[in-house]
Design a protein around this motif. Sequence first.
Motif, PDB file in Angstrom:
ATOM      1  N   LEU A 146      32.980  -9.492   2.105  1.00  0.00           N
ATOM      2  CA  LEU A 146      32.230  -8.325   2.640  1.00  0.00           C
ATOM      3  C   LEU A 146      32.477  -7.159   1.852  1.00  0.00           C
ATOM      4  N   ARG A 147      31.748  -6.414   1.066  1.00  0.00           N
ATOM      5  CA  ARG A 147      32.057  -5.390   0.494  1.00  0.00           C
ATOM      6  C   ARG A 147      30.915  -4.131   0.604  1.00  0.00           C
ATOM      7  N   ARG A 148      31.299  -3.062   0.522  1.00  0.00           N
ATOM      8  CA  ARG A 148      30.156  -2.091   0.409  1.00  0.00           C
ATOM      9  C   ARG A 148      29.245  -2.330  -0.856  1.00  0.00           C
ATOM     10  N   ILE A 149      27.867  -1.875  -0.144  1.00  0.00           N
ATOM     11  CA  ILE A 149      27.094  -2.222  -1.188  1.00  0.00           C
ATOM     12  C   ILE A 149      27.018  -1.038  -2.447  1.00  0.00           C
ATOM     13  N   ALA A 150      27.076  -1.286  -3.683  1.00  0.00           N
ATOM     14  CA  ALA A 150      26.868  -0.693  -4.856  1.00  0.00           C
ATOM     15  C   ALA A 150      25.687  -0.541  -5.417  1.00  0.00           C
ATOM     16  N   SER A 151      25.547   0.528  -6.326  1.00  0.00           N
ATOM     17  CA  SER A 151      24.242   0.670  -7.169  1.00  0.00           C
ATOM     18  C   SER A 151      23.968  -0.468  -7.787  1.00  0.00           C
ATOM     19  N   ASN A 152      25.115  -1.235  -8.515  1.00  0.00           N
ATOM     20  CA  ASN A 152      24.746  -2.378  -9.291  1.00  0.00           C
ATOM     21  C   ASN A 152      24.119  -3.546  -8.414  1.00  0.00           C
ATOM     22  N   ASP A 153      24.029  -3.529  -7.281  1.00  0.00           N
ATOM     23  CA  ASP A 153      23.375  -4.372  -6.295  1.00  0.00           C
ATOM     24  C   ASP A 153      21.844  -4.243  -6.286  1.00  0.00           C
ATOM     25  N   ALA A 154      21.218  -3.011  -7.007  1.00  0.00           N
ATOM     26  CA  ALA A 154      20.101  -2.760  -6.752  1.00  0.00           C
ATOM     27  C   ALA A 154      18.917  -4.126  -6.857  1.00  0.00           C
ATOM     28  N   ASP A 155      19.150  -4.673  -8.296  1.00  0.00           N
ATOM     29  CA  ASP A 155      18.085  -5.876  -8.603  1.00  0.00           C
ATOM     30  C   ASP A 155      18.344  -7.054  -7.620  1.00  0.00           C
ATOM     31  N   ALA A 156      19.606  -7.382  -7.151  1.00  0.00           N
ATOM     32  CA  ALA A 156      19.494  -8.344  -6.288  1.00  0.00           C
ATOM     33  C   ALA A 156      19.155  -8.065  -4.726  1.00  0.00           C
ATOM     34  N   LEU A 157      19.209  -6.769  -4.404  1.00  0.00           N
ATOM     35  CA  LEU A 157      18.631  -6.301  -3.111  1.00  0.00           C
ATOM     36  C   LEU A 157      17.168  -6.001  -3.249  1.00  0.00           C
ATOM     37  N   PHE A 158      16.591  -5.927  -4.286  1.00  0.00           N
ATOM     38  CA  PHE A 158      15.104  -5.730  -4.774  1.00  0.00           C
ATOM     39  C   PHE A 158      14.602  -7.147  -4.549  1.00  0.00           C
TER      40      PHE A 158
ATOM     41  N   PHE B 232      11.435   0.916  -2.771  1.00  0.00           N
ATOM     42  CA  PHE B 232      13.016   0.392  -2.751  1.00  0.00           C
ATOM     43  C   PHE B 232      14.148   1.401  -3.282  1.00  0.00           C
ATOM     44  N   ASP B 233      13.238   1.915  -4.553  1.00  0.00           N
ATOM     45  CA  ASP B 233      14.245   3.028  -5.387  1.00  0.00           C
ATOM     46  C   ASP B 233      14.541   4.275  -4.492  1.00  0.00           C
ATOM     47  N   LYS B 234      13.411   4.800  -3.932  1.00  0.00           N
ATOM     48  CA  LYS B 234      13.546   6.019  -3.524  1.00  0.00           C
ATOM     49  C   LYS B 234      13.808   6.106  -2.010  1.00  0.00           C
ATOM     50  N   ASN B 235      13.741   4.988  -1.411  1.00  0.00           N
ATOM     51  CA  ASN B 235      13.868   4.823   0.089  1.00  0.00           C
ATOM     52  C   ASN B 235      15.047   4.099   0.693  1.00  0.00           C
ATOM     53  N   ILE B 236      14.846   2.831   0.460  1.00  0.00           N
ATOM     54  CA  ILE B 236      15.913   1.720   0.843  1.00  0.00           C
ATOM     55  C   ILE B 236      17.355   2.027   0.011  1.00  0.00           C
ATOM     56  N   LEU B 237      17.405   1.859  -1.112  1.00  0.00           N
ATOM     57  CA  LEU B 237      18.491   2.013  -1.800  1.00  0.00           C
ATOM     58  C   LEU B 237      19.313   2.971  -1.491  1.00  0.00           C
ATOM     59  N   PRO B 238      18.894   4.312  -1.389  1.00  0.00           N
ATOM     60  CA  PRO B 238      19.690   5.558  -1.200  1.00  0.00           C
ATOM     61  C   PRO B 238      20.231   5.325   0.255  1.00  0.00           C
ATOM     62  N   THR B 239      19.447   4.946   1.222  1.00  0.00           N
ATOM     63  CA  THR B 239      19.983   4.452   2.445  1.00  0.00           C
ATOM     64  C   THR B 239      21.076   3.517   2.427  1.00  0.00           C
ATOM     65  N   PHE B 240      21.143   2.217   1.577  1.00  0.00           N
ATOM     66  CA  PHE B 240      22.016   1.294   1.573  1.00  0.00           C
ATOM     67  C   PHE B 240      23.503   1.948   0.996  1.00  0.00           C
ATOM     68  N   LEU B 241      23.185   3.007  -0.028  1.00  0.00           N
ATOM     69  CA  LEU B 241      24.475   3.532  -0.587  1.00  0.00           C
ATOM     70  C   LEU B 241      25.115   4.499   0.193  1.00  0.00           C
ATOM     71  N   GLN B 242      24.526   5.197   1.258  1.00  0.00           N
ATOM     72  CA  GLN B 242      25.194   6.334   2.021  1.00  0.00           C
ATOM     73  C   GLN B 242      26.318   5.835   2.939  1.00  0.00           C
ATOM     74  N   TYR B 243      27.332   6.459   3.063  1.00  0.00           N
ATOM     75  CA  TYR B 243      28.243   6.132   4.121  1.00  0.00           C
ATOM     76  C   TYR B 243      28.828   7.337   4.531  1.00  0.00           C
ATOM     77  N   ASP B 244      29.342   7.213   5.648  1.00  0.00           N
ATOM     78  CA  ASP B 244      29.894   8.201   6.420  1.00  0.00           C
ATOM     79  C   ASP B 244      31.464   8.417   6.356  1.00  0.00           C
ATOM     80  N   LYS B 245      31.891   9.186   5.470  1.00  0.00           N
ATOM     81  CA  LYS B 245      33.442   9.189   5.109  1.00  0.00           C
ATOM     82  C   LYS B 245      34.436   9.188   6.494  1.00  0.00           C
TER      83      LYS B 245
END
Length: 85
Positions: free
Chosen positions: A15-27, A50-63
Amino acid sequence: MNKTEHLLETKHLRLRRIASNDADALFALDNNPEVMRWLNGGAATPRDVFDKNILPTFLQYDKKNPFFGFWAIEGKADNDFLGWV
């Protein structure tokens, strides 16, 4: 927690944090009718949604709470993207 660290490892999975290069697999998952039937009856997700709403949500995290958020599941032997939690 460093963004590249793994949250959890088992004998076969990581298990690892989702990264922007996971976009195609998530889509691809969001457009798989067998996956989406459990979430919304099988409707595909348009790429712009997906690009405007879903992916940005997946990439956010609270430090302050780095263990909360979305995590990629990958095969340990081949690093294949298997899904997310």
